[in-house]
Design a protein around this motif. Sequence first.
Motif, PDB file in Angstrom:
ATOM      1  N   GLN A  94      12.029 -48.627 -34.977  1.00 45.41           N
ATOM      2  CA  GLN A  94      11.202 -48.540 -36.168  1.00 45.41           C
ATOM      3  C   GLN A  94      11.833 -49.282 -37.340  1.00 45.41           C
ATOM      4  OE1 GLN A  94       7.915 -46.688 -36.776  1.00 45.41           O
ATOM      5  NE2 GLN A  94       8.153 -47.685 -34.802  1.00 45.41           N
ATOM      6  N   LEU A  95      13.156 -49.210 -37.458  1.00 40.56           N
ATOM      7  CA  LEU A  95      13.848 -49.938 -38.519  1.00 40.56           C
ATOM      8  C   LEU A  95      13.764 -51.444 -38.291  1.00 40.56           C
ATOM      9  CD1 LEU A  95      16.998 -47.660 -38.944  1.00 40.56           C
ATOM     10  CD2 LEU A  95      14.976 -47.780 -40.416  1.00 40.56           C
ATOM     11  N   VAL A  96      13.865 -51.864 -37.029  1.00 40.13           N
ATOM     12  CA  VAL A  96      13.715 -53.278 -36.700  1.00 40.13           C
ATOM     13  C   VAL A  96      12.326 -53.763 -37.097  1.00 40.13           C
ATOM     14  CG1 VAL A  96      13.481 -54.902 -34.784  1.00 40.13           C
ATOM     15  CG2 VAL A  96      15.415 -53.320 -34.839  1.00 40.13           C
ATOM     16  N   GLU A  97      11.296 -52.992 -36.739  1.00 39.16           N
ATOM     17  CA  GLU A  97       9.922 -53.372 -37.069  1.00 39.16           C
ATOM     18  C   GLU A  97       9.736 -53.494 -38.575  1.00 39.16           C
ATOM     19  OE1 GLU A  97       5.324 -51.955 -36.155  1.00 39.16           O
ATOM     20  OE2 GLU A  97       6.949 -50.487 -36.066  1.00 39.16           O
ATOM     21  N   HIS A  98      10.291 -52.555 -39.324  1.00 36.01           N
ATOM     22  CA  HIS A  98      10.095 -52.515 -40.771  1.00 36.01           C
ATOM     23  C   HIS A  98      10.799 -53.664 -41.476  1.00 36.01           C
ATOM     24  CE1 HIS A  98       9.468 -50.885 -44.766  1.00 36.01           C
ATOM     25  NE2 HIS A  98      10.774 -50.970 -44.984  1.00 36.01           N
ATOM     26  N   HIS A  99      12.030 -53.976 -41.053  1.00 36.90           N
ATOM     27  CA  HIS A  99      12.849 -54.915 -41.811  1.00 36.90           C
ATOM     28  C   HIS A  99      12.761 -56.367 -41.339  1.00 36.90           C
ATOM     29  CE1 HIS A  99      14.613 -51.769 -44.222  1.00 36.90           C
ATOM     30  NE2 HIS A  99      14.945 -51.104 -43.136  1.00 36.90           N
ATOM     31  N   LEU A 100      12.274 -56.615 -40.126  1.00 35.06           N
ATOM     32  CA  LEU A 100      12.256 -57.978 -39.614  1.00 35.06           C
ATOM     33  C   LEU A 100      10.855 -58.569 -39.467  1.00 35.06           C
ATOM     34  CD1 LEU A 100      15.049 -57.925 -36.875  1.00 35.06           C
ATOM     35  CD2 LEU A 100      15.208 -58.664 -39.251  1.00 35.06           C
ATOM     36  N   GLU A 101       9.841 -57.769 -39.696  1.00 34.94           N
ATOM     37  CA  GLU A 101       8.473 -58.233 -39.461  1.00 34.94           C
ATOM     38  C   GLU A 101       8.135 -59.486 -40.252  1.00 34.94           C
ATOM     39  OE1 GLU A 101       3.908 -56.485 -39.397  1.00 34.94           O
ATOM     40  OE2 GLU A 101       5.515 -55.324 -40.340  1.00 34.94           O
ATOM     41  N   ASP A 102       8.609 -59.579 -41.497  1.00 39.13           N
ATOM     42  CA  ASP A 102       8.251 -60.715 -42.345  1.00 39.13           C
ATOM     43  C   ASP A 102       8.907 -62.023 -41.916  1.00 39.13           C
ATOM     44  OD1 ASP A 102       6.564 -59.307 -44.088  1.00 39.13           O
ATOM     45  OD2 ASP A 102       8.272 -58.535 -45.213  1.00 39.13           O
ATOM     46  N   TYR A 103       9.903 -61.950 -41.044  1.00 39.48           N
ATOM     47  CA  TYR A 103      10.666 -63.150 -40.717  1.00 39.48           C
ATOM     48  C   TYR A 103      10.228 -63.824 -39.423  1.00 39.48           C
ATOM     49  CZ  TYR A 103      13.720 -61.487 -44.399  1.00 39.48           C
ATOM     50  OH  TYR A 103      14.216 -61.062 -45.602  1.00 39.48           O
ATOM     51  N   PHE A 104       9.279 -63.248 -38.712  1.00 41.07           N
ATOM     52  CA  PHE A 104       8.839 -63.825 -37.454  1.00 41.07           C
ATOM     53  C   PHE A 104       7.333 -64.053 -37.472  1.00 41.07           C
ATOM     54  CE2 PHE A 104      12.832 -61.808 -36.422  1.00 41.07           C
ATOM     55  CZ  PHE A 104      13.429 -62.741 -35.577  1.00 41.07           C
ATOM     56  N   PRO A 105       6.872 -65.046 -36.731  1.00 37.87           N
ATOM     57  CA  PRO A 105       5.416 -65.262 -36.654  1.00 37.87           C
ATOM     58  C   PRO A 105       4.728 -64.009 -36.128  1.00 37.87           C
ATOM     59  CG  PRO A 105       6.624 -67.077 -35.640  1.00 37.87           C
ATOM     60  CD  PRO A 105       7.621 -66.003 -35.924  1.00 37.87           C
ATOM     61  N   LYS A 106       3.574 -63.692 -36.715  1.00 34.28           N
ATOM     62  CA  LYS A 106       2.852 -62.508 -36.263  1.00 34.28           C
ATOM     63  C   LYS A 106       2.514 -62.595 -34.779  1.00 34.28           C
ATOM     64  CE  LYS A 106       0.780 -60.926 -40.587  1.00 34.28           C
ATOM     65  NZ  LYS A 106       1.714 -61.650 -41.455  1.00 34.28           N
ATOM     66  N   GLU A 107       2.267 -63.822 -34.304  1.00 36.18           N
ATOM     67  CA  GLU A 107       1.939 -63.984 -32.887  1.00 36.18           C
ATOM     68  C   GLU A 107       3.111 -63.593 -31.992  1.00 36.18           C
ATOM     69  OE1 GLU A 107       1.621 -66.156 -35.211  1.00 36.18           O
ATOM     70  OE2 GLU A 107      -0.471 -66.819 -35.343  1.00 36.18           O
ATOM     71  N   VAL A 108       4.327 -63.846 -32.476  1.00 30.27           N
ATOM     72  CA  VAL A 108       5.525 -63.499 -31.708  1.00 30.27           C
ATOM     73  C   VAL A 108       5.839 -62.017 -31.864  1.00 30.27           C
ATOM     74  CG1 VAL A 108       8.002 -63.907 -31.467  1.00 30.27           C
ATOM     75  CG2 VAL A 108       6.455 -65.831 -31.887  1.00 30.27           C
ATOM     76  N   PHE A 109       5.804 -61.546 -33.104  1.00 29.01           N
ATOM     77  CA  PHE A 109       6.177 -60.152 -33.366  1.00 29.01           C
ATOM     78  C   PHE A 109       5.194 -59.186 -32.717  1.00 29.01           C
ATOM     79  CE2 PHE A 109       7.675 -56.632 -36.082  1.00 29.01           C
ATOM     80  CZ  PHE A 109       9.026 -56.902 -36.059  1.00 29.01           C
ATOM     81  N   SER A 110       3.930 -59.601 -32.612  1.00 33.25           N
ATOM     82  CA  SER A 110       2.923 -58.716 -32.033  1.00 33.25           C
ATOM     83  C   SER A 110       3.171 -58.450 -30.556  1.00 33.25           C
ATOM     84  CB  SER A 110       1.520 -59.313 -32.217  1.00 33.25           C
ATOM     85  OG  SER A 110       1.398 -60.530 -31.510  1.00 33.25           O
ATOM     86  N   GLN A 111       3.975 -59.297 -29.897  1.00 40.29           N
ATOM     87  CA  GLN A 111       4.290 -59.068 -28.492  1.00 40.29           C
ATOM     88  C   GLN A 111       5.117 -57.795 -28.314  1.00 40.29           C
ATOM     89  OE1 GLN A 111       2.926 -61.046 -26.106  1.00 40.29           O
ATOM     90  NE2 GLN A 111       1.930 -62.045 -27.831  1.00 40.29           N
ATOM     91  N   LEU A 112       5.690 -57.313 -29.415  1.00 42.23           N
ATOM     92  CA  LEU A 112       6.495 -56.088 -29.358  1.00 42.23           C
ATOM     93  C   LEU A 112       5.690 -54.856 -29.746  1.00 42.23           C
ATOM     94  CD1 LEU A 112       9.728 -57.489 -31.061  1.00 42.23           C
ATOM     95  CD2 LEU A 112       9.285 -57.255 -28.627  1.00 42.23           C
TER      96      LEU A 112
END
Length: 339
Positions: A94-112
Amino acid sequence: MPTAKGKTLPRIINMMQLIPITPRWTTAKILQSGLEDRGFAVTKRTVERDLVEVADLFGLVSSDSPDGYKWSYSRKRADIYLPSISAEEALSLQLVEHHLEDYFPKEVFSQLDAIFKKSKDTLVRSELLHSWPSKIASLPHVLAFKPLNIDAGIKLLITQGILEQRKLEITYGGSDCVHLISPLGMLIRDTKLVLICYFYDYKEPRHILFHRVNSAKLLTETFDTDFDTLKYAQTGAVGVLVNAEVIDVKLEVKGYVKDLFQESAINESQKVSDENALTKSTTQNDWVSVSIKLAHTLELENWLMGLSDHIIVKAPEQLKARVIRRIIKSLGHYGIKTE
Protein backbone atom coordinates in the motif's frame (compact mmCIF):
# COMPACT_ATOMS: atom_id res chain seq x y z
CA MET A 1 10.48 -34.66 -24.81
CA PRO A 2 7.87 -33.61 -22.25
CA THR A 3 7.14 -36.02 -19.48
CA ALA A 4 3.48 -37.00 -19.28
CA LYS A 5 2.03 -36.07 -15.92
CA GLY A 6 -1.30 -37.70 -15.22
CA LYS A 7 -2.53 -35.45 -12.41
CA THR A 8 -4.93 -32.78 -13.58
CA LEU A 9 -4.48 -30.36 -10.65
CA PRO A 10 -0.74 -29.71 -11.13
CA ARG A 11 -1.34 -29.12 -14.84
CA ILE A 12 -4.13 -26.63 -14.20
CA ILE A 13 -2.11 -24.81 -11.55
CA ASN A 14 0.77 -24.43 -13.98
CA MET A 15 -1.63 -23.29 -16.70
CA MET A 16 -3.08 -20.59 -14.43
CA GLN A 17 0.43 -19.27 -13.77
CA LEU A 18 0.87 -18.67 -17.51
CA ILE A 19 -2.27 -16.54 -17.96
CA PRO A 20 -1.78 -12.74 -17.88
CA ILE A 21 -4.09 -9.98 -16.64
CA THR A 22 -6.15 -8.08 -19.23
CA PRO A 23 -5.37 -6.21 -21.50
CA ARG A 24 -2.59 -8.75 -22.07
CA TRP A 25 -3.82 -12.12 -23.26
CA THR A 26 -2.84 -15.65 -24.28
CA THR A 27 -4.33 -18.49 -26.33
CA ALA A 28 -4.80 -22.22 -25.84
CA LYS A 29 -2.02 -22.85 -28.36
CA ILE A 30 0.42 -20.61 -26.47
CA LEU A 31 -0.57 -22.22 -23.17
CA GLN A 32 -0.08 -25.68 -24.65
CA SER A 33 3.49 -24.75 -25.64
CA GLY A 34 4.13 -23.27 -22.21
CA LEU A 35 2.87 -26.40 -20.45
CA GLU A 36 5.03 -28.62 -22.65
CA ASP A 37 8.05 -26.50 -21.65
CA ARG A 38 7.13 -27.33 -18.04
CA GLY A 39 6.98 -31.04 -18.75
CA PHE A 40 3.25 -31.56 -19.34
CA ALA A 41 2.28 -33.59 -22.43
CA VAL A 42 -1.10 -32.08 -23.26
CA THR A 43 -3.23 -31.42 -26.34
CA LYS A 44 -4.61 -28.04 -27.36
CA ARG A 45 -8.10 -29.47 -26.98
CA THR A 46 -7.39 -30.43 -23.34
CA VAL A 47 -6.14 -26.92 -22.62
CA GLU A 48 -9.30 -25.45 -24.15
CA ARG A 49 -11.46 -27.73 -21.99
CA ASP A 50 -9.51 -26.80 -18.85
CA LEU A 51 -9.94 -23.09 -19.59
CA VAL A 52 -13.70 -23.39 -19.94
CA GLU A 53 -13.99 -25.39 -16.72
CA VAL A 54 -12.04 -22.93 -14.54
CA ALA A 55 -13.08 -19.64 -16.20
CA ASP A 56 -15.83 -18.71 -13.74
CA LEU A 57 -13.94 -20.01 -10.72
CA PHE A 58 -10.84 -17.91 -11.37
CA GLY A 59 -12.34 -14.87 -13.07
CA LEU A 60 -11.09 -15.54 -16.61
CA VAL A 61 -12.41 -13.58 -19.58
CA SER A 62 -12.16 -14.50 -23.26
CA SER A 63 -12.81 -13.04 -26.69
CA ASP A 64 -12.69 -14.47 -30.19
CA SER A 65 -9.85 -13.66 -32.59
CA PRO A 66 -8.34 -15.02 -35.82
CA ASP A 67 -5.80 -16.90 -33.66
CA GLY A 68 -8.49 -18.51 -31.54
CA TYR A 69 -9.96 -17.41 -28.23
CA LYS A 70 -7.87 -14.97 -26.24
CA TRP A 71 -7.77 -15.59 -22.50
CA SER A 72 -6.79 -13.39 -19.56
CA TYR A 73 -7.67 -12.68 -15.95
CA SER A 74 -10.38 -10.08 -15.51
CA ARG A 75 -8.85 -6.97 -13.96
CA LYS A 76 -11.72 -6.87 -11.44
CA ARG A 77 -11.02 -10.41 -10.22
CA ALA A 78 -7.32 -10.82 -11.00
CA ASP A 79 -6.42 -11.10 -7.32
CA ILE A 80 -8.34 -14.38 -6.90
CA TYR A 81 -5.48 -16.58 -7.98
CA LEU A 82 -2.73 -14.64 -6.22
CA PRO A 83 -1.26 -16.35 -3.14
CA SER A 84 -2.17 -14.95 0.25
CA ILE A 85 0.01 -12.19 1.64
CA SER A 86 0.64 -11.19 5.23
CA ALA A 87 -0.72 -7.98 6.72
CA GLU A 88 2.82 -6.62 6.92
CA GLU A 89 3.39 -7.34 3.21
CA ALA A 90 0.04 -5.75 2.41
CA LEU A 91 1.04 -2.59 4.29
CA SER A 92 4.31 -2.38 2.34
CA LEU A 93 2.44 -2.73 -0.96
CA GLN A 94 0.00 0.00 0.00
CA LEU A 95 2.88 2.37 0.74
CA VAL A 96 4.47 1.50 -2.61
CA GLU A 97 1.19 2.24 -4.40
CA HIS A 98 0.76 5.56 -2.60
CA HIS A 99 4.28 6.92 -3.00
CA LEU A 100 5.35 5.65 -6.44
CA GLU A 101 2.18 5.93 -8.51
CA ASP A 102 3.06 9.36 -9.90
CA TYR A 103 6.42 8.20 -11.22
CA PHE A 104 5.30 5.41 -13.55
CA PRO A 105 3.05 5.33 -16.60
CA LYS A 106 -0.51 4.49 -15.64
CA GLU A 107 -0.43 1.71 -18.22
CA VAL A 108 2.51 0.11 -16.42
CA PHE A 109 1.38 0.78 -12.86
CA SER A 110 -2.10 -0.57 -13.58
CA GLN A 111 -0.57 -4.01 -14.18
CA LEU A 112 -0.13 -4.15 -10.40
CA ASP A 113 -3.82 -3.46 -9.70
CA ALA A 114 -4.48 -7.07 -8.73
CA ILE A 115 -1.85 -7.28 -6.04
CA PHE A 116 -2.69 -3.77 -4.76
CA LYS A 117 -6.35 -4.82 -4.49
CA LYS A 118 -5.35 -7.94 -2.59
CA SER A 119 -3.20 -5.87 -0.24
CA LYS A 120 -6.15 -3.54 0.49
CA ASP A 121 -8.46 -6.49 1.18
CA THR A 122 -5.85 -8.05 3.47
CA LEU A 123 -5.48 -4.85 5.50
CA VAL A 124 -9.25 -4.43 5.83
CA ARG A 125 -9.39 -7.86 7.44
CA SER A 126 -6.50 -7.13 9.82
CA GLU A 127 -7.61 -5.72 13.18
CA LEU A 128 -4.03 -4.73 13.95
CA LEU A 129 -2.94 -3.02 10.73
CA HIS A 130 -6.09 -1.87 8.90
CA SER A 131 -5.56 1.76 9.96
CA TRP A 132 -1.79 1.89 9.33
CA PRO A 133 -1.90 3.52 5.86
CA SER A 134 -3.56 6.58 7.41
CA LYS A 135 -0.92 6.73 10.16
CA ILE A 136 2.18 6.83 7.92
CA ALA A 137 3.30 9.74 5.76
CA SER A 138 6.46 10.60 3.84
CA LEU A 139 7.79 14.16 3.90
CA PRO A 140 10.24 15.55 1.31
CA HIS A 141 13.59 17.03 2.33
CA VAL A 142 12.49 20.45 1.12
CA LEU A 143 9.24 21.96 -0.12
CA ALA A 144 6.53 19.51 -1.14
CA PHE A 145 6.48 20.12 -4.89
CA LYS A 146 4.06 17.86 -6.71
CA PRO A 147 5.47 15.50 -9.36
CA LEU A 148 5.58 17.20 -12.76
CA ASN A 149 3.03 16.33 -15.41
CA ILE A 150 4.52 13.96 -17.99
CA ASP A 151 2.75 12.83 -21.12
CA ALA A 152 1.70 9.23 -20.38
CA GLY A 153 2.33 8.09 -23.96
CA ILE A 154 5.85 9.55 -24.02
CA LYS A 155 6.63 8.06 -20.61
CA LEU A 156 5.45 4.64 -21.76
CA LEU A 157 7.63 4.75 -24.90
CA ILE A 158 10.70 5.78 -22.91
CA THR A 159 10.26 3.07 -20.28
CA GLN A 160 9.67 0.52 -23.04
CA GLY A 161 12.87 1.67 -24.71
CA ILE A 162 14.79 1.20 -21.45
CA LEU A 163 13.40 -2.30 -20.85
CA GLU A 164 13.83 -3.53 -24.44
CA GLN A 165 17.11 -1.64 -25.07
CA ARG A 166 15.66 0.06 -28.15
CA LYS A 167 16.69 3.46 -29.45
CA LEU A 168 14.37 6.45 -29.56
CA GLU A 169 14.03 9.61 -31.57
CA ILE A 170 12.97 12.54 -29.37
CA THR A 171 12.48 16.28 -29.45
CA TYR A 172 13.46 18.07 -26.26
CA GLY A 173 12.89 21.41 -24.59
CA GLY A 174 11.89 24.27 -26.85
CA SER A 175 13.60 22.82 -29.92
CA ASP A 176 12.12 20.93 -32.89
CA CYS A 177 15.47 19.24 -33.52
CA VAL A 178 15.18 15.42 -33.51
CA HIS A 179 17.75 13.59 -31.37
CA LEU A 180 18.67 9.90 -31.52
CA ILE A 181 19.12 8.47 -28.01
CA SER A 182 19.83 5.12 -26.38
CA PRO A 183 17.85 5.07 -23.09
CA LEU A 184 19.93 3.47 -20.32
CA GLY A 185 17.94 3.94 -17.13
CA MET A 186 15.88 6.31 -15.07
CA LEU A 187 15.94 7.65 -11.54
CA ILE A 188 13.71 9.65 -9.25
CA ARG A 189 15.34 12.87 -8.13
CA ASP A 190 13.28 15.00 -5.77
CA THR A 191 9.95 15.05 -7.63
CA LYS A 192 11.48 14.71 -11.08
CA LEU A 193 12.01 11.69 -13.32
CA VAL A 194 15.46 11.77 -14.88
CA LEU A 195 16.35 9.77 -18.00
CA ILE A 196 19.96 8.65 -18.37
CA CYS A 197 20.85 8.05 -22.01
CA TYR A 198 23.45 8.20 -24.76
CA PHE A 199 22.97 10.83 -27.45
CA TYR A 200 23.78 9.53 -30.92
CA ASP A 201 27.04 7.52 -30.69
CA TYR A 202 28.57 9.42 -27.78
CA LYS A 203 29.71 7.20 -24.90
CA GLU A 204 29.28 9.68 -22.04
CA PRO A 205 25.83 9.38 -20.41
CA ARG A 206 23.61 12.44 -20.47
CA HIS A 207 20.77 13.32 -18.12
CA ILE A 208 17.48 14.72 -19.38
CA LEU A 209 14.15 15.32 -17.69
CA PHE A 210 11.12 13.27 -18.71
CA HIS A 211 8.74 16.23 -18.58
CA ARG A 212 10.83 18.20 -21.10
CA VAL A 213 10.60 15.51 -23.78
CA ASN A 214 8.06 16.87 -26.26
CA SER A 215 7.80 13.83 -28.54
CA ALA A 216 9.20 10.32 -28.68
CA LYS A 217 9.34 7.64 -31.36
CA LEU A 218 10.39 4.11 -30.41
CA LEU A 219 12.63 2.55 -33.06
CA THR A 220 13.22 -1.10 -33.91
CA GLU A 221 17.00 -0.57 -33.67
CA THR A 222 18.40 -2.08 -30.48
CA PHE A 223 21.66 -1.58 -28.57
CA ASP A 224 23.73 -3.62 -26.12
CA THR A 225 24.49 -2.32 -22.66
CA ASP A 226 25.28 -3.53 -19.14
CA PHE A 227 24.58 -0.10 -17.68
CA ASP A 228 23.72 -0.19 -13.96
CA THR A 229 21.74 2.89 -12.90
CA LEU A 230 22.27 2.30 -9.16
CA LYS A 231 26.05 2.03 -9.48
CA TYR A 232 26.09 5.07 -11.75
CA ALA A 233 24.07 7.12 -9.27
CA GLN A 234 26.44 6.15 -6.44
CA THR A 235 29.36 7.76 -8.29
CA GLY A 236 27.76 11.18 -7.86
CA ALA A 237 27.63 11.65 -11.62
CA VAL A 238 23.92 12.47 -11.54
CA GLY A 239 24.74 15.71 -9.78
CA VAL A 240 25.91 18.77 -11.71
CA LEU A 241 29.66 18.44 -11.29
CA VAL A 242 31.73 21.52 -10.52
CA ASN A 243 34.92 19.53 -10.10
CA ALA A 244 35.37 16.06 -11.55
CA GLU A 245 37.62 15.00 -8.66
CA VAL A 246 36.39 13.83 -5.27
CA ILE A 247 37.26 16.47 -2.68
CA ASP A 248 38.01 16.33 1.06
CA VAL A 249 35.25 18.46 2.56
CA LYS A 250 35.89 19.84 6.05
CA LEU A 251 33.09 21.55 7.94
CA GLU A 252 32.23 23.00 11.31
CA VAL A 253 28.59 22.27 12.13
CA LYS A 254 26.10 22.80 14.94
CA GLY A 255 22.40 22.46 15.70
CA TYR A 256 20.30 20.45 13.27
CA VAL A 257 23.25 19.65 10.99
CA LYS A 258 25.31 18.47 13.95
CA ASP A 259 22.56 16.03 14.94
CA LEU A 260 22.25 14.91 11.32
CA PHE A 261 25.92 13.97 11.00
CA GLN A 262 26.10 12.38 14.44
CA GLU A 263 23.04 10.22 13.85
CA SER A 264 23.63 9.18 10.23
CA ALA A 265 26.35 9.01 7.58
CA ILE A 266 26.59 9.95 3.91
CA ASN A 267 29.37 7.46 3.19
CA GLU A 268 32.13 5.48 4.90
CA SER A 269 34.63 8.35 4.74
CA GLN A 270 32.57 10.53 7.09
CA LYS A 271 34.25 11.42 10.40
CA VAL A 272 32.82 13.55 13.20
CA SER A 273 35.09 15.03 15.87
CA ASP A 274 33.59 16.62 18.98
CA GLU A 275 36.36 18.09 21.14
CA ASN A 276 33.89 19.19 23.82
CA ALA A 277 32.41 15.73 24.34
CA LEU A 278 35.14 14.59 26.79
CA THR A 279 35.14 17.72 28.95
CA LYS A 280 31.51 18.74 29.22
CA SER A 281 28.06 17.91 28.04
CA THR A 282 27.51 19.38 24.61
CA THR A 283 24.65 21.61 23.54
CA GLN A 284 23.03 22.41 20.22
CA ASN A 285 25.17 25.57 19.92
CA ASP A 286 28.50 23.71 20.26
CA TRP A 287 30.37 23.26 17.01
CA VAL A 288 31.79 19.91 15.90
CA SER A 289 34.17 19.11 13.04
CA VAL A 290 33.12 16.94 10.13
CA SER A 291 35.31 15.58 7.33
CA ILE A 292 33.98 13.64 4.37
CA LYS A 293 34.98 12.80 0.80
CA LEU A 294 32.39 13.98 -1.74
CA ALA A 295 32.01 14.95 -5.37
CA HIS A 296 31.92 18.72 -5.80
CA THR A 297 28.46 19.28 -7.24
CA LEU A 298 26.02 22.17 -7.35
CA GLU A 299 23.74 20.08 -5.14
CA LEU A 300 26.43 20.05 -2.45
CA GLU A 301 26.83 23.83 -2.67
CA ASN A 302 23.04 24.33 -2.55
CA TRP A 303 22.80 22.14 0.54
CA LEU A 304 25.63 24.01 2.29
CA MET A 305 24.00 27.37 1.51
CA GLY A 306 20.55 26.22 2.55
CA LEU A 307 21.86 25.37 6.01
CA SER A 308 24.53 28.07 6.19
CA ASP A 309 23.39 29.22 9.65
CA HIS A 310 24.53 25.82 10.96
CA ILE A 311 27.60 25.23 8.76
CA ILE A 312 31.04 26.79 8.26
CA VAL A 313 32.99 25.49 5.28
CA LYS A 314 36.67 25.14 6.20
CA ALA A 315 38.07 23.31 3.18
CA PRO A 316 38.81 22.90 0.35
CA GLU A 317 39.46 26.49 -0.59
CA GLN A 318 37.64 26.28 -3.95
CA LEU A 319 34.43 25.06 -2.33
CA LYS A 320 34.70 27.61 0.48
CA ALA A 321 35.27 30.48 -1.98
CA ARG A 322 32.35 29.46 -4.21
CA VAL A 323 29.95 29.23 -1.25
CA ILE A 324 31.08 32.63 0.08
CA ARG A 325 30.64 34.26 -3.35
CA ARG A 326 27.15 32.82 -3.68
CA ILE A 327 26.17 33.98 -0.18
CA ILE A 328 27.46 37.51 -0.91
CA LYS A 329 25.55 37.56 -4.19
CA SER A 330 22.35 36.46 -2.45
CA LEU A 331 22.73 39.21 0.14
CA GLY A 332 22.90 41.71 -2.71
CA HIS A 333 19.43 40.64 -3.83
CA TYR A 334 18.15 41.96 -0.47
CA GLY A 335 19.98 45.28 -0.88
CA ILE A 336 22.66 44.37 1.66
CA LYS A 337 26.01 45.67 0.53
CA THR A 338 29.18 43.81 1.46
CA GLU A 339 32.75 44.89 0.89
